[in-house]
Design a protein around this motif. Structure first.
Motif, PDB file in Angstrom:
ATOM      1  N   UNK A  22      16.121  -3.963  -8.856  1.00  0.00           N
ATOM      2  CA  UNK A  22      16.202  -5.402  -9.068  1.00  0.00           C
ATOM      3  C   UNK A  22      16.043  -6.089  -7.708  1.00  0.00           C
ATOM      4  N   UNK A  23      15.024  -6.936  -7.527  1.00  0.00           N
ATOM      5  CA  UNK A  23      14.856  -7.610  -6.229  1.00  0.00           C
ATOM      6  C   UNK A  23      16.103  -8.395  -5.853  1.00  0.00           C
ATOM      7  N   UNK A  24      16.460  -8.314  -4.580  1.00  0.00           N
ATOM      8  CA  UNK A  24      17.620  -9.033  -4.068  1.00  0.00           C
ATOM      9  C   UNK A  24      17.336  -9.463  -2.640  1.00  0.00           C
ATOM     10  N   UNK A  25      18.209 -10.286  -2.090  1.00  0.00           N
ATOM     11  CA  UNK A  25      18.014 -10.781  -0.732  1.00  0.00           C
ATOM     12  C   UNK A  25      18.036  -9.641   0.276  1.00  0.00           C
ATOM     13  N   UNK A  26      17.047  -9.632   1.184  1.00  0.00           N
ATOM     14  CA  UNK A  26      16.938  -8.602   2.221  1.00  0.00           C
ATOM     15  C   UNK A  26      16.578  -9.268   3.548  1.00  0.00           C
ATOM     16  N   UNK A  27      16.662  -8.488   4.612  1.00  0.00           N
ATOM     17  CA  UNK A  27      16.373  -9.008   5.953  1.00  0.00           C
ATOM     18  C   UNK A  27      14.919  -9.422   6.107  1.00  0.00           C
ATOM     19  N   UNK A  28      14.014  -8.682   5.442  1.00  0.00           N
ATOM     20  CA  UNK A  28      12.578  -8.904   5.616  1.00  0.00           C
ATOM     21  C   UNK A  28      11.847  -8.354   4.399  1.00  0.00           C
ATOM     22  N   UNK A  29      10.680  -8.912   4.128  1.00  0.00           N
ATOM     23  CA  UNK A  29       9.783  -8.350   3.130  1.00  0.00           C
ATOM     24  C   UNK A  29       8.617  -7.684   3.831  1.00  0.00           C
ATOM     25  N   UNK A  30       8.238  -6.492   3.381  1.00  0.00           N
ATOM     26  CA  UNK A  30       7.099  -5.775   3.952  1.00  0.00           C
ATOM     27  C   UNK A  30       6.108  -5.504   2.829  1.00  0.00           C
ATOM     28  N   UNK A  31       4.914  -6.082   2.945  1.00  0.00           N
ATOM     29  CA  UNK A  31       3.844  -5.871   1.976  1.00  0.00           C
ATOM     30  C   UNK A  31       2.881  -4.821   2.483  1.00  0.00           C
ATOM     31  N   UNK A  32       2.763  -3.723   1.753  1.00  0.00           N
ATOM     32  CA  UNK A  32       1.947  -2.588   2.174  1.00  0.00           C
ATOM     33  C   UNK A  32       0.492  -2.806   1.805  1.00  0.00           C
ATOM     34  N   UNK A  33      -0.386  -2.721   2.801  1.00  0.00           N
ATOM     35  CA  UNK A  33      -1.800  -2.965   2.608  1.00  0.00           C
ATOM     36  C   UNK A  33      -2.438  -2.001   1.630  1.00  0.00           C
ATOM     37  N   UNK A  34      -3.445  -2.506   0.909  1.00  0.00           N
ATOM     38  CA  UNK A  34      -4.180  -1.702  -0.073  1.00  0.00           C
ATOM     39  C   UNK A  34      -5.349  -2.536  -0.576  1.00  0.00           C
ATOM     40  N   UNK A  35      -6.020  -2.027  -1.614  1.00  0.00           N
ATOM     41  CA  UNK A  35      -7.099  -2.776  -2.249  1.00  0.00           C
ATOM     42  C   UNK A  35      -6.571  -3.896  -3.146  1.00  0.00           C
ATOM     43  N   UNK A  36      -5.260  -3.923  -3.379  1.00  0.00           N
ATOM     44  CA  UNK A  36      -4.656  -4.782  -4.395  1.00  0.00           C
ATOM     45  C   UNK A  36      -4.068  -6.040  -3.768  1.00  0.00           C
ATOM     46  N   UNK A  53      13.549 -14.123   4.553  1.00  0.00           N
ATOM     47  CA  UNK A  53      13.197 -15.220   5.450  1.00  0.00           C
ATOM     48  C   UNK A  53      11.916 -14.963   6.236  1.00  0.00           C
ATOM     49  N   UNK A  54      11.436 -13.726   6.192  1.00  0.00           N
ATOM     50  CA  UNK A  54      10.302 -13.300   7.014  1.00  0.00           C
ATOM     51  C   UNK A  54       9.518 -12.237   6.263  1.00  0.00           C
ATOM     52  N   UNK A  55       8.193 -12.253   6.436  1.00  0.00           N
ATOM     53  CA  UNK A  55       7.303 -11.310   5.764  1.00  0.00           C
ATOM     54  C   UNK A  55       6.455 -10.587   6.801  1.00  0.00           C
ATOM     55  N   UNK A  56       6.291  -9.289   6.626  1.00  0.00           N
ATOM     56  CA  UNK A  56       5.330  -8.511   7.407  1.00  0.00           C
ATOM     57  C   UNK A  56       4.274  -7.983   6.449  1.00  0.00           C
ATOM     58  N   UNK A  57       3.011  -8.262   6.749  1.00  0.00           N
ATOM     59  CA  UNK A  57       1.905  -7.633   6.034  1.00  0.00           C
ATOM     60  C   UNK A  57       1.296  -6.584   6.955  1.00  0.00           C
ATOM     61  N   UNK A  58       1.097  -5.383   6.436  1.00  0.00           N
ATOM     62  CA  UNK A  58       0.650  -4.267   7.256  1.00  0.00           C
ATOM     63  C   UNK A  58      -0.538  -3.557   6.627  1.00  0.00           C
ATOM     64  N   UNK A  59      -1.586  -3.331   7.427  1.00  0.00           N
ATOM     65  CA  UNK A  59      -2.731  -2.578   6.941  1.00  0.00           C
ATOM     66  C   UNK A  59      -4.011  -2.946   7.648  1.00  0.00           C
ATOM     67  N   UNK A  60      -4.801  -1.921   7.965  1.00  0.00           N
ATOM     68  CA  UNK A  60      -6.129  -2.112   8.564  1.00  0.00           C
ATOM     69  C   UNK A  60      -7.147  -2.166   7.423  1.00  0.00           C
TER      70      UNK A  60
END
Length: 222
Positions: A22-36, A53-60
């Motif tokens: 169940x999604x809940x409040x966390x320190x950061x969101x990390x979105x894993x790179x992909x075709x999607x 409060x902060x998002x990291x998107x990661x992926x080449x």
């Protein structure tokens, strides 16, 4: 041709990969790179709900994303999130990662370099890679707690959204193979894989859904 039996087996793998968090409040969101690009949509929604409060998107880029995301997965994710209302200053881009392990390590290091305290992470991935992402993150970022999230779609709807059902089944098989192989290689923690899942996995392999398998050493070699 994808048969009814193939779809039944694929659904077993699909259901197994979903962590049910169940999604809940966390320190950061990390979105894993992909075709999607839906990963960016889910991450943006979690931000708008005030869960991070902060998002990291990661992926080449990869062979499956180079044409549709020529500027890199993380960059395209960022652009999508900004379109959806996430402020630019709430997004960090990690543009080098080329696999799940690098996604986790490079995101962790980027946040540490910024001095951002992290004790929990909302980890956003494709629906069929939640468990793989979780096992990898637990291994490489053991000091953080992880909550998994992905688009709330069932398998038929997701396959239709991607537009390539065979790719989705190949990816499902590849994700389970990594759960079986990678703990011994030190890439992720070991998680139990129930017999119905391994049975469905083997049957799909025999049916030729092998496009996303990793090479395994020949018997007697290291």
């Amino acid at each position: 041709m994808i048969t009814a039996r193939d779809w039944e087996d694929a659904r077993v793998l699909w259901d197994f990969q979903r962590m049910g968090h169940e999604p809940r409040a966390c320190s950061v969101g990390v979105g894993l790179g992909s075709h999607d690009l839906g990963v960016a949509d889910v991450t943006a929604e979690l931000y708008r709900r005030g869960l991070v409060p902060l998002v990291v998107f990661t992926g080449a880029t990869s062979p499956t994303t180079r044409a549709r995301m020529p500027r890199g997965e993380a960059v395209h994710y960022r652009e999508r999130a900004v379109e959806l209302g996430v402020p630019e200053d709430a997004i960090l881009v990690e543009p080098r990662a080329r696999n799940t392990g690098e996604n986790i390590r490079f995101s962790r290091d980027l946040l540490a370099e910024r001095g951002t305290p992290v004790d929990s992470v909302l980890l956003v991935s494709k629906p069929y890679e939640e468990r793989r992402a979780y096992a990898t993150a637990r291994k490489l970022w053991p000091e953080a707690e992880f909550v998994c999230a992905s688009a709330p779609l069932d398998l038929p709807a997701y396959a239709e959204s991607v537009g390539d059902p065979r790719l989705v089944l190949d990816m499902l098989v590849g994700a389970v193979q990594r759960l079986l192989l990678y703990p011994a290689r030190g890439f992720m923690i070991e998680l139990p894989v129930p017999l119905p899942v391994t049975t469905a996995y083997e049957r799909l392999r025999e049916r030729g859904f092998v496009g996303r398998l990793v090479a395994t050493p020949a018997p007697g070699t290291s």
